[in-house]
Scaffold this active site. Structure first.
Site, mmCIF file in Angstrom:
data_model
loop_
_atom_site.group_PDB
_atom_site.id
_atom_site.type_symbol
_atom_site.label_atom_id
_atom_site.label_comp_id
_atom_site.label_asym_id
_atom_site.label_seq_id
_atom_site.Cartn_x
_atom_site.Cartn_y
_atom_site.Cartn_z
ATOM 1 N N HIS A 182 0.832 -1.204 0.000
ATOM 2 C CA HIS A 182 0.000 0.000 0.000
ATOM 3 C C HIS A 182 0.872 1.262 0.000
ATOM 4 O O HIS A 182 0.440 2.320 -0.455
ATOM 5 C CB HIS A 182 -0.907 0.036 1.240
ATOM 6 C CG HIS A 182 -1.939 -1.045 1.262
ATOM 7 N ND1 HIS A 182 -1.682 -2.294 1.765
ATOM 8 C CD2 HIS A 182 -3.231 -1.049 0.836
ATOM 9 C CE1 HIS A 182 -2.784 -3.027 1.659
ATOM 10 N NE2 HIS A 182 -3.729 -2.305 1.100
ATOM 11 N N ASP A 251 -4.654 -6.060 -7.842
ATOM 12 C CA ASP A 251 -4.904 -5.388 -6.573
ATOM 13 C C ASP A 251 -5.148 -3.910 -6.905
ATOM 14 O O ASP A 251 -5.023 -3.479 -8.056
ATOM 15 C CB ASP A 251 -3.712 -5.577 -5.632
ATOM 16 C CG ASP A 251 -4.095 -5.502 -4.157
ATOM 17 O OD1 ASP A 251 -5.178 -4.965 -3.843
ATOM 18 O OD2 ASP A 251 -3.304 -5.969 -3.313
#
Length: 342
Positions: A182, A251
């Site tokens: 992230h 993702d």
């Protein structure tokens, strides 16, 4: 159809979103906490999304794993345990752990089906490794490939019993990453032989309908590109060595592991072989850019999308929620065995 799964900005569709989605016709939608208030609101939102294109079986997904990854939260929806709880139960009784995961996933799936959601971004098939970053941590089903595969299969089975499709993630394995994708690009320097351990659960469940890529760079396979944007990892590792022929989604493109603008990230992922890109944050400029930067969904990806949704509920009638309490009670009874042996 745009080969993308787009996020929404709030509890209802804005006029701009409605117009854009109707025109762009994305392959699906993803929901977050900002889209969730209560049962009636959430079902109205998902009904609205299905009505946009008149498709009963629309890919509407959510990341509802249990534990720290949950978008539908108490007090409206019950909490669900993370994968590590079932890992501990396996130490006591493997067959019991499988039954507990299956009951848990079916109960969770009934919550999602009632809300009009067709796909859950579960299960993780990442094999947890010592020294790795906690971004996976207690979300994983364990550090043994056989265990991870068996519990992952039970999760897929439980979701299917509730009329949902699951998503095996994060292909080809996020369990060794020493950074949070992230926030930055994780690089894994393990050898190809060592990485075979990471591939095992995905090989075992290669028949799953949907898979998600990892924003992780594996130097043994491609020293330049993360899996999401690597033609070698997608074509040779995921499609051939793992043998996965299902719908392959990325993702979230907004994660900081990836470089370039969001539309550029999307174009590179599609060019590398991903079927769909996931864009979670509902930024209209990014979504318009993705629609412009990517080609129309390929015939192969369209076929995989149809196959992935074929056995999901059509939401024509309410989900059978009377089973929910019994499933949760059974799961908790089984999990108590692990606590008794702690």
């Amino acid at each position: 159809m745009v080969p993308a799964i787009f996020g929404l900005s709030g509890l209802t569709l804005t006029d701009n979103e409605r117009a854009f989605f109707r025109d762009a016709d994305p392959a699906g939608y993803v929901l977050f906490g900002r889209n969730v208030a209560d049962r009636a609101q959430l079902r109205a939102l998902t009904d609205d999304l299905r009505a946009l294109h008149g498709r009963d079986r629309t890919l509407i997904c959510i990341d509802q794993e249990g534990g720290r990854v949950a978008r539908m939260k108490p007090p409206v929806w019950p909490p669900y345990p993370p994968g590590e709880r079932f890992d501990r139960l396996w130490d006591v009784a493997p067959a019991t752990a499988i039954e507990a995961v299956r009951a848990n996933a079916e109960a969770l799936g009934l919550d999602l089906a009632e809300a009009g959601i067709s796909v859950d971004l579960l299960p993780l098939l990442d094999v947890r490794q010592p020294g790795a970053h906690d971004v996976i941590g207690d979300r994983a089903y364990g550090s043994e490939p056989l265990r991870v595969a068996a519990l992952g299969r039970a999760a897929l089975d439980g979701l299917a019993r509730a009329g949902l499709a699951g998503v095996i993630k994060h292909m080809p394995g996020h369990g060794r990453a020493t950074a949070d994708s992230h926030k930055e690009m994780p690089t894994v320097d393990a050898s190809a032989e060592e990485l075979d351990i990471d591939l095992e659960p995905f090989r075992t469940l290669a028949g799953a309908a949907i898979g998600m890529t990892a924003h992780v760079r594996y130097t043994a396979w491609d020293a330049e590109n993360p899996a999401t944007q690597s033609p070698f990892v997608i074509g040779e590792v995921i499609r051939k060595r793992i043998g996965f022929d299902g719908l392959l989604m990325t993702d979230d493109l907004d994660m900081e592991a990836l470089a370039g603008s969001v539309p550029e990230r999307a174009a590179r992922a599609i060019a590398a072989g991903c079927d769909l890109v996931l864009n979670c944050w509902a930024k209209m400029d990014d979504m318009v850019g993705i629609a412009s930067a990517t080609p129309t969904i390929s015939a192969a990806a369209q076929d995989r999308l149809v196959r992935a949704l074929r056995d999901t509920t059509d939401f024509a009638s309410p989900a059978p929620m009377e089973r929910h309490a019994a499933l949760v009670a059974r799961r908790d009874e089984l999990l108590a065995l692990a606590e008794a042996h702690a």
